[in-house]
Design a protein around this motif. Structure first.
Motif, PDB file in Angstrom:
ATOM      1  N   PHE A 282      -5.638   1.850  -5.548  1.00  0.00           N
ATOM      2  CA  PHE A 282      -6.206   0.537  -5.211  1.00  0.00           C
ATOM      3  C   PHE A 282      -6.031  -0.459  -6.363  1.00  0.00           C
ATOM      4  CE2 PHE A 282     -10.096  -2.123  -5.518  1.00  0.00           C
ATOM      5  CZ  PHE A 282      -9.861  -2.950  -4.438  1.00  0.00           C
ATOM      6  N   THR A 283      -6.385  -0.043  -7.576  1.00  0.00           N
ATOM      7  CA  THR A 283      -6.318  -0.963  -8.715  1.00  0.00           C
ATOM      8  C   THR A 283      -4.877  -1.293  -9.106  1.00  0.00           C
ATOM      9  OG1 THR A 283      -6.541   0.969 -10.169  1.00  0.00           O
ATOM     10  CG2 THR A 283      -8.536  -0.291  -9.690  1.00  0.00           C
ATOM     11  N   THR A 284      -3.947  -0.373  -8.849  1.00  0.00           N
ATOM     12  CA  THR A 284      -2.545  -0.677  -9.141  1.00  0.00           C
ATOM     13  C   THR A 284      -2.071  -1.878  -8.343  1.00  0.00           C
ATOM     14  OG1 THR A 284      -2.041   1.626  -9.684  1.00  0.00           O
ATOM     15  CG2 THR A 284      -0.194   0.233  -9.075  1.00  0.00           C
ATOM     16  N   LEU A 285      -2.524  -1.995  -7.096  1.00  0.00           N
ATOM     17  CA  LEU A 285      -2.152  -3.143  -6.267  1.00  0.00           C
ATOM     18  C   LEU A 285      -2.751  -4.435  -6.813  1.00  0.00           C
ATOM     19  CD1 LEU A 285      -2.548  -1.768  -2.629  1.00  0.00           C
ATOM     20  CD2 LEU A 285      -0.438  -2.388  -3.795  1.00  0.00           C
ATOM     21  N   ILE A 286      -4.061  -4.424  -7.064  1.00  0.00           N
ATOM     22  CA  ILE A 286      -4.745  -5.651  -7.490  1.00  0.00           C
ATOM     23  C   ILE A 286      -4.250  -6.104  -8.862  1.00  0.00           C
ATOM     24  CG2 ILE A 286      -6.981  -6.632  -8.121  1.00  0.00           C
ATOM     25  CD1 ILE A 286      -8.270  -4.886  -6.049  1.00  0.00           C
ATOM     26  N   PHE A 287      -4.307  -5.193  -9.829  1.00  0.00           N
ATOM     27  CA  PHE A 287      -3.952  -5.581 -11.189  1.00  0.00           C
ATOM     28  C   PHE A 287      -2.442  -5.758 -11.350  1.00  0.00           C
ATOM     29  CE2 PHE A 287      -8.193  -3.958 -11.733  1.00  0.00           C
ATOM     30  CZ  PHE A 287      -8.734  -4.774 -12.711  1.00  0.00           C
ATOM     31  N   GLY A 288      -1.649  -5.057 -10.525  1.00  0.00           N
ATOM     32  CA  GLY A 288      -0.213  -5.278 -10.568  1.00  0.00           C
ATOM     33  C   GLY A 288       0.138  -6.718 -10.233  1.00  0.00           C
ATOM     34  N   PHE A 289      -0.539  -7.268  -9.211  1.00  0.00           N
ATOM     35  CA  PHE A 289      -0.306  -8.663  -8.831  1.00  0.00           C
ATOM     36  C   PHE A 289      -0.778  -9.616  -9.931  1.00  0.00           C
ATOM     37  CE2 PHE A 289      -2.209 -12.533  -6.979  1.00  0.00           C
ATOM     38  CZ  PHE A 289      -1.058 -13.140  -6.495  1.00  0.00           C
TER      39      PHE A 289
ATOM     40  N   VAL B 232       0.838  -1.205   0.000  1.00  0.00           N
ATOM     41  CA  VAL B 232       0.000   0.000   0.000  1.00  0.00           C
ATOM     42  C   VAL B 232       0.872   1.253   0.000  1.00  0.00           C
ATOM     43  CG1 VAL B 232      -1.648   1.336   1.353  1.00  0.00           C
ATOM     44  CG2 VAL B 232      -1.964  -1.127   1.087  1.00  0.00           C
ATOM     45  N   PHE B 233       1.915   1.266   0.841  1.00  0.00           N
ATOM     46  CA  PHE B 233       2.810   2.419   0.897  1.00  0.00           C
ATOM     47  C   PHE B 233       3.526   2.632  -0.437  1.00  0.00           C
ATOM     48  CE2 PHE B 233       2.559   2.544   5.574  1.00  0.00           C
ATOM     49  CZ  PHE B 233       2.549   3.923   5.751  1.00  0.00           C
ATOM     50  N   LEU B 234       3.997   1.551  -1.050  1.00  0.00           N
ATOM     51  CA  LEU B 234       4.684   1.682  -2.333  1.00  0.00           C
ATOM     52  C   LEU B 234       3.755   2.251  -3.398  1.00  0.00           C
ATOM     53  CD1 LEU B 234       6.750  -1.649  -2.476  1.00  0.00           C
ATOM     54  CD2 LEU B 234       7.560   0.646  -1.893  1.00  0.00           C
TER      55      LEU B 234
ATOM     56  N   PHE C  88     -14.810  -2.465 -12.808  1.00  0.00           N
ATOM     57  CA  PHE C  88     -14.390  -1.247 -12.108  1.00  0.00           C
ATOM     58  C   PHE C  88     -14.638  -0.008 -12.976  1.00  0.00           C
ATOM     59  CE2 PHE C  88     -11.527  -4.174  -9.640  1.00  0.00           C
ATOM     60  CZ  PHE C  88     -12.108  -3.921  -8.411  1.00  0.00           C
ATOM     61  N   SER C  89     -14.419  -0.133 -14.279  1.00  0.00           N
ATOM     62  CA  SER C  89     -14.608   1.017 -15.174  1.00  0.00           C
ATOM     63  C   SER C  89     -16.064   1.445 -15.257  1.00  0.00           C
ATOM     64  CB  SER C  89     -14.087   0.674 -16.573  1.00  0.00           C
ATOM     65  OG  SER C  89     -14.342   1.707 -17.492  1.00  0.00           O
ATOM     66  N   ASP C  90     -16.986   0.493 -15.119  1.00  0.00           N
ATOM     67  CA  ASP C  90     -18.413   0.816 -15.213  1.00  0.00           C
ATOM     68  C   ASP C  90     -18.951   1.500 -13.967  1.00  0.00           C
ATOM     69  OD1 ASP C  90     -18.623  -0.157 -17.764  1.00  0.00           O
ATOM     70  OD2 ASP C  90     -19.302  -2.157 -17.165  1.00  0.00           O
ATOM     71  N   LEU C  91     -18.174   1.519 -12.899  1.00  0.00           N
ATOM     72  CA  LEU C  91     -18.620   2.222 -11.691  1.00  0.00           C
ATOM     73  C   LEU C  91     -18.752   3.713 -11.993  1.00  0.00           C
ATOM     74  CD1 LEU C  91     -16.378   0.499  -8.982  1.00  0.00           C
ATOM     75  CD2 LEU C  91     -18.801   0.075  -9.455  1.00  0.00           C
ATOM     76  N   PRO C  92     -19.779   4.368 -11.461  1.00  0.00           N
ATOM     77  CA  PRO C  92     -19.970   5.798 -11.758  1.00  0.00           C
ATOM     78  C   PRO C  92     -18.907   6.671 -11.105  1.00  0.00           C
ATOM     79  CG  PRO C  92     -21.572   5.053 -10.128  1.00  0.00           C
ATOM     80  CD  PRO C  92     -20.849   3.830 -10.604  1.00  0.00           C
ATOM     81  N   SER C  93     -18.471   7.675 -11.829  1.00  0.00           N
ATOM     82  CA  SER C  93     -17.585   8.729 -11.317  1.00  0.00           C
ATOM     83  C   SER C  93     -16.249   8.218 -10.800  1.00  0.00           C
ATOM     84  CB  SER C  93     -18.290   9.528 -10.203  1.00  0.00           C
ATOM     85  OG  SER C  93     -19.502  10.067 -10.663  1.00  0.00           O
ATOM     86  N   VAL C  94     -15.717   7.157 -11.406  1.00  0.00           N
ATOM     87  CA  VAL C  94     -14.390   6.686 -10.987  1.00  0.00           C
ATOM     88  C   VAL C  94     -13.287   7.444 -11.714  1.00  0.00           C
ATOM     89  CG1 VAL C  94     -15.215   4.392 -10.422  1.00  0.00           C
ATOM     90  CG2 VAL C  94     -14.368   4.837 -12.723  1.00  0.00           C
ATOM     91  N   TYR C  95     -13.634   8.099 -12.817  1.00  0.00           N
ATOM     92  CA  TYR C  95     -12.657   8.837 -13.617  1.00  0.00           C
ATOM     93  C   TYR C  95     -13.169  10.259 -13.752  1.00  0.00           C
ATOM     94  CZ  TYR C  95      -9.310   9.647 -17.432  1.00  0.00           C
ATOM     95  OH  TYR C  95      -8.276  10.121 -18.208  1.00  0.00           O
ATOM     96  N   ILE C  96     -12.453  11.213 -13.162  1.00  0.00           N
ATOM     97  CA  ILE C  96     -12.973  12.573 -13.057  1.00  0.00           C
ATOM     98  C   ILE C  96     -11.959  13.574 -13.606  1.00  0.00           C
ATOM     99  CG2 ILE C  96     -14.455  12.064 -11.076  1.00  0.00           C
ATOM    100  CD1 ILE C  96     -12.277  13.168  -9.267  1.00  0.00           C
ATOM    101  N   ALA C  97     -12.471  14.755 -13.925  1.00  0.00           N
ATOM    102  CA  ALA C  97     -11.599  15.836 -14.384  1.00  0.00           C
ATOM    103  C   ALA C  97     -10.795  16.379 -13.212  1.00  0.00           C
ATOM    104  CB  ALA C  97     -12.434  16.941 -15.017  1.00  0.00           C
ATOM    105  N   ALA C  98      -9.569  16.823 -13.514  1.00  0.00           N
ATOM    106  CA  ALA C  98      -8.700  17.354 -12.458  1.00  0.00           C
ATOM    107  C   ALA C  98      -8.107  18.704 -12.829  1.00  0.00           C
ATOM    108  CB  ALA C  98      -7.573  16.368 -12.159  1.00  0.00           C
ATOM    109  N   ASP C  99      -8.488  19.248 -13.988  1.00  0.00           N
ATOM    110  CA  ASP C  99      -7.908  20.527 -14.421  1.00  0.00           C
ATOM    111  C   ASP C  99      -8.693  21.708 -13.850  1.00  0.00           C
ATOM    112  OD1 ASP C  99     -10.023  19.644 -15.917  1.00  0.00           O
ATOM    113  OD2 ASP C  99      -9.319  20.486 -17.811  1.00  0.00           O
TER     114      ASP C  99
END
Length: 668
Positions: free
Chosen positions: A336-343, A309-311, A382-393
């Protein structure tokens, strides 16, 4: 490291990136083909390395070439001659972004009608590497089964067999880097090889030497991409330090590797994959490590989970500034997904490597297909979940990102006594970036508004945002440029409803393009009335099924709901929008001017829009403003910004607004 490479290669930069300014005339150019995007009988796009051009010193440029002639016989290593004028990279027809071209070391862009092949160099190293790469790809297809596309993407960086939907899924959940061959992939494979050699009792120095040779081979196999090159140089430096000094220094290896890459290929500073790879590695290296290992298996497992988690947190924090300022979008699930899918990806890659020697003897395609399907399905869920990808600008998000980056760098260079408090502060700043982006995104789509956009030629859209929902109405078929521009302008990353008021002939092409760029929940068409419309609807349903988008049909005069707005499609190629504040009526030029539905739509309309779609009739006399209560009438071919409180009548023609036109002008 980056600053010093800038200083040492400033002259190099000037000579490489301003070829069109140095050489302003048309020249006869001799060059070697170094890369081929595609080469067909009708044309091609490829890369060449030129010989010195004219009398200009240091003019061996890398050019991107578009050929409008037969290029089917073109191959790597061919020496060709053509006559052309070097143009700016900004003229490259939008094939790829300027940043990608700069990162690839391109100096200019040329278009040619013909060329002459001087000779073919069969000993060209790039050709041999290409043949080796194609051979590995073919072998992966045989032993990987249905998992071969993912295996080719992870081992070779070949994503050509992936649909746009898969790439969008990985982007929305923050793991796009897993599909791009990088230092992580080399590290996984090298670590696996090192452990395998240890299992067979190979000595430590021999293990280091064999792993170093493998790193060189893998760098060549992947085309010496900057991120893999960075990891390879790091590994080679660490190996040399161990072999000759008996020690290692990861931070020094990282700095030297980035410096060497930027010194010899200064355009690499534009390569986002190199920057993201180097920064993520830096974050992992400075992350706190436990001083003692736990002896109990359960405690060891828990400790490993905390370390992971720290890494992940430090890696994402180190790259967040580039994510926010360059891409302008963030995934709330990335850590979160980096941990799961990384493994999962690590297991899949190791299994894929084991299938190379045993694929013909063992049924390795079964576990590979299962794991590939599991990874892609999980990414879709995970991609179909609402509002998981948001604007940051947003301004606040950018300010908080700068503060987090500064704090992260201070954590790197300063000797901090209370490290736990410092890490807690970094975590608070990290969370505040995502919270501010989430709140700002919600506010952006909560505003009640209706916008009209048109490119004046083939595309015309009406965008509705109401009560947090976003709908897009397409009244004329075209590409997705107008839609993408509007979504970026409004900080929107999802469309709840995409509604077609008719069946434009480019609908299938448009949907294939737009579903690869933005998440769409549902698409609605009118009920088909002709065989052509039924065939088009069938084609569209197949595209939407692959993209996991619901396809609906609606009857004429049916009412659709978008938040607090009611939308009514008219049988005469038009619609009305009734919002809590106003009523808008839209008619195409082929609308039935005297129909009952049209007259009903005019009643109470505050704004009437005559769009550009349809070319059957030019009647406007039935829409006399004196017969309606409308305060604004637009006959437009261009995007027009209007104020809702304006009570005058306007006529828009060619982008110009004429104030209070005469009756004759209105009829014309």
């Amino acid at each position: 490291s980056l600053s010093l490479s800038f200083l040492l290669s400033h002259l190099y930069f000037d000579l490489w990136f301003f070829a069109d300014r140095r050489l302003t005339e048309e020249y006869e150019i001799e060059a070697t083909v170094t890369d081929i995007t595609y080469a067909k009988s009708y044309g091609g796009v490829f890369t060449v390395k030129t010989e010195p051009i004219g009398d200009a010193p240091l003019s061996r440029y890398r050019l991107r070439v578009r050929a409008d002639t037969d290029t089917a016989s073109l191959s790597l290593g061919d020496h060709i001659r053509f006559r052309a004028k070097i143009r700016s990279l900004g003229d490259a027809d939008g094939e790829v972004s300027n940043l990608s071209l700069y990162a690839g070391g391109y100096s200019g862009y040329v278009t040619i009608d013909n060329y002459t092949t001087l000779f073919k160099d069969n000993s060209y190293p790039g050709r041999r590497l290409s043949l080796l790469r194609f051979g590995v790809q073919d072998y992966l297809e045989k032993v990987g089964g249905e998992g071969s596309p993912l295996l080719a993407a992870l081992l070779l960086g070949d994503r050509s067999d992936f649909s746009g939907t898969v790439k969008l899924d990985f982007q929305r959940i923050g793991i796009s880097h897993l599909l791009a061959v990088s230092g992580m992939h080399l590290a996984v494979l090298s670590a696996f090889l090192h452990r395998l050699l240890l299992l067979f009792g190979v000595g430590k120095k021999f293990r280091v030497g064999i792993t170093s040779l493998f790193a060189l081979f893998y760098m060549a196999l992947t085309g010496f991409s900057p991120s893999v090159l960075r990891a390879g140089i790091m590994l080679l430096l660490a190996s040399l330090l161990f072999l000759f000094a008996g020690t290692s220094d990861s931070l020094t290896s990282l700095s030297v590797s980035v410096f060497v890459i930027c010194l010899f290929t200064p355009y690499a500073v534009f390569d986002l994959s190199l920057l993201l790879s180097a920064l993520a590695t830096l974050g992992i290296l400075i992350a706190p490590k436990p001083k003692e290992e736990a002896k109990h298996p359960i405690r060891r497992l828990l400790l490993s989970s905390v370390i992971a988690v720290f890494l992940s947190f430090f890696a994402v924090s180190a790259t967040l500034a580039i994510t926010v300022f360059v891409f302008g979008r963030v995934s709330l699930l990335s850590a979160f997904t980096t941990l799961i899918f990384g493994f999962l990806v690590e297991v899949f890659m190791i299994l894929g490597v084991l299938s190379l020697p045993f694929g013909y003897f063992l049924p390795t395609e079964v576990p590979l297909s299962f794991l590939s399907d599991l990874i892609l399905r999980l990414a879709g869920v995970f991609s179909d979940l609402p509002s998981v990808y948001i604007a940051a600008d947003f301004p606040l998000t950018k300010i908080l990102t700068v503060i987090l980056t500064v704090a992260f760098l201070l954590f790197l260079v300063l000797k901090i006594r209370h490290r736990k408090s410092a890490i807690a502060l970094l975590l608070i700043l990290f969370l505040s970036v995502f919270v501010s982006a989430g709140i700002s995104s919600c506010l952006a789509v909560s505003e009640e508004r209706v916008d009209y956009r048109s490119d004046g030629e083939s595309e015309e859209c009406i965008f509705v945002t109401s009560d947090g929902e976003v709908a897009t109405l397409l009244t004329a078929g075209g590409d997705s440029g107008t839609v993408s521009a509007y979504l970026t302008e409004r900080h929107i990353t999802e469309i709840d409803s995409l509604i077609f008021t008719s069946y434009p002939y480019r609908a299938a092409f448009f949907l294939r393009s737009v579903t690869s760029a933005v998440k769409i929940r549902s698409v609605t068409f009118p009920i088909p009335r002709t065989n052509e419309e039924r065939f088009l609807l069938h084609t569209v349903e197949e595209i939407l099924s692959e993209a996991r988008v619901e396809c609906r049909t609606t009857a004429p005069d049916a009412t659709l709901t978008v938040g607090d707005t009611n939308l009514r499609l008219l049988s005469g190629d038009g619609f009305t929008l009734v919002t809590p504040k106003t009523k808008i009526a839209y008619f195409s030029r082929s609308a039935e001017a005297d129909s009952t539905a049209t007259r009903a739509a005019l009643l109470g309309a505050k704004t009437i829009v005559f769009g550009l779609s349809g070319r059957k009739t030019e009647k406007t006399d039935s829409f006399n403003p004196q017969r309606t209560s409308a305060s604004l009438i637009l006959l437009t071919k261009n995007s027009v910004s209007v104020s809702e409180g304006d009570t005058r009548v306007f006529l828009a023609r060619g982008g110009r607004l004429l104030n209070q036109p005469t009756k004759a002008r209105l009829d014309r």
